[in-house]
Design a protein around this motif. Sequence first.
Motif, PDB file in Angstrom:
ATOM      1  N   TRP A  62       0.829  -1.206   0.000  1.00 30.13           N
ATOM      2  CA  TRP A  62       0.000   0.000   0.000  1.00 30.13           C
ATOM      3  C   TRP A  62       0.860   1.252   0.000  1.00 30.13           C
ATOM      4  CZ3 TRP A  62      -0.429   4.259   3.111  1.00 30.13           C
ATOM      5  CH2 TRP A  62      -1.543   5.082   2.882  1.00 30.13           C
ATOM      6  N   GLU A  63       1.917   1.264   0.794  1.00 32.06           N
ATOM      7  CA  GLU A  63       2.818   2.422   0.847  1.00 32.06           C
ATOM      8  C   GLU A  63       3.529   2.622  -0.486  1.00 32.06           C
ATOM      9  OE1 GLU A  63       4.027   2.452   5.595  1.00 32.06           O
ATOM     10  OE2 GLU A  63       5.190   1.248   4.161  1.00 32.06           O
ATOM     11  N   ALA A  64       3.957   1.503  -1.100  1.00 37.50           N
ATOM     12  CA  ALA A  64       4.617   1.588  -2.399  1.00 37.50           C
ATOM     13  C   ALA A  64       3.672   2.160  -3.453  1.00 37.50           C
ATOM     14  CB  ALA A  64       5.116   0.210  -2.826  1.00 37.50           C
ATOM     15  N   ALA A  65       2.415   1.706  -3.430  1.00 41.78           N
ATOM     16  CA  ALA A  65       1.436   2.212  -4.390  1.00 41.78           C
ATOM     17  C   ALA A  65       1.174   3.700  -4.180  1.00 41.78           C
ATOM     18  CB  ALA A  65       0.134   1.417  -4.265  1.00 41.78           C
ATOM     19  N   ALA A  66       1.100   4.125  -2.911  1.00 43.00           N
ATOM     20  CA  ALA A  66       0.858   5.536  -2.608  1.00 43.00           C
ATOM     21  C   ALA A  66       1.990   6.408  -3.140  1.00 43.00           C
ATOM     22  CB  ALA A  66       0.698   5.728  -1.102  1.00 43.00           C
ATOM     23  N   ILE A  67       3.228   5.957  -2.964  1.00 44.19           N
ATOM     24  CA  ILE A  67       4.382   6.734  -3.442  1.00 44.19           C
ATOM     25  C   ILE A  67       4.401   6.768  -4.966  1.00 44.19           C
ATOM     26  CG2 ILE A  67       6.904   6.840  -3.518  1.00 44.19           C
ATOM     27  CD1 ILE A  67       6.916   5.574  -0.723  1.00 44.19           C
ATOM     28  N   LEU A  68       4.072   5.643  -5.607  1.00 42.37           N
ATOM     29  CA  LEU A  68       4.056   5.580  -7.069  1.00 42.37           C
ATOM     30  C   LEU A  68       3.014   6.535  -7.648  1.00 42.37           C
ATOM     31  CD1 LEU A  68       5.144   4.098  -9.606  1.00 42.37           C
ATOM     32  CD2 LEU A  68       3.273   2.464  -9.304  1.00 42.37           C
ATOM     33  N   VAL A  69       1.820   6.520  -7.084  1.00 41.66           N
ATOM     34  CA  VAL A  69       0.752   7.411  -7.557  1.00 41.66           C
ATOM     35  C   VAL A  69       1.126   8.876  -7.305  1.00 41.66           C
ATOM     36  CG1 VAL A  69      -1.644   8.113  -7.179  1.00 41.66           C
ATOM     37  CG2 VAL A  69      -1.055   5.687  -7.304  1.00 41.66           C
ATOM     38  N   THR A  79       4.406  14.759  -3.492  1.00 41.63           N
ATOM     39  CA  THR A  79       5.296  13.674  -3.084  1.00 41.63           C
ATOM     40  C   THR A  79       5.937  13.905  -1.716  1.00 41.63           C
ATOM     41  OG1 THR A  79       6.903  14.776  -4.543  1.00 41.63           O
ATOM     42  CG2 THR A  79       5.866  12.769  -5.358  1.00 41.63           C
ATOM     43  N   PHE A  80       6.380  15.128  -1.442  1.00 35.30           N
ATOM     44  CA  PHE A  80       7.046  15.388  -0.163  1.00 35.30           C
ATOM     45  C   PHE A  80       6.126  15.121   1.027  1.00 35.30           C
ATOM     46  CE2 PHE A  80       8.136  18.406   3.249  1.00 35.30           C
ATOM     47  CZ  PHE A  80       9.394  17.922   3.592  1.00 35.30           C
TER      48      PHE A  80
END
Length: 251
Positions: A4-11, A30-31
């Motif tokens: 979930w965290e990886a997807a949030a950063i990618l989006v 992003t920040f």
Amino acid sequence: MTPWEAAAILVAGAGAGGINAVVGSGSLITFPTLVALGYPPVVANVSNNIGLVPGSITGTWGYRRELAGRSGLLLRLGSASLVGAVMGALLLLWLPEKAFRMIVPALIAIALVLVVVQPKLNRWVAKRRKTEAAHGGALLWGLVCLAGVYGGYFGAAQGILLISLLGIFLADDMQTVNGLKNGLSGIVNAAAAVIFIAIAEVDWWAVLLIGIGATLGGYLGASVGRKLPTWALRGVIVCVGLTAIAKLLLG
């Protein structure tokens, strides 16, 4: 890092790349995302800066037709961005972050005012344009350098600052100015990234995910931004800028 965290950063990276290509301030997506996920602020800032470099490249490439014949100007002003970016990146590593971020909302507000009143200011600087040719003169070089300092230190809304400066001092239309902004922002991000990689702590998973998202978002954002009429692009700039101020003051 969870899926979930990886997807949030990618989006977030894709959204930032798209907004940066159109106007700037993508770092305000992003920040805060990285900070919300528990990254230390400086690590988040550094990792975000490096990750957004590919998006700057695709965003500039998307405006290649508007930049045709302007490579000399991009190189001239790019040298100012390079010098400023190095100074800003070193300030980030040497000085307390809070000291500089206190003035960021004021800088963005000034930039928005410049964007809104740009047509009137263009007439005011018409004589300067005639005497200082198509590159804006030494004053624009110095101001772009200062924008590079700001971009190397924090980066959010540096695109708004650059658009306002370039729009006032150059005779180019808004789409060409936007393309120049993408190129100069890319130089700032890339120069700061080199210093951060050599000196600072970097989270490379965050860099990778932001980079993938920003690469796609930068290209798509440029495709959309090139089709916007001048009044719409100016409206997007103001809306994003006001959102940036709100996030910095309230977040």
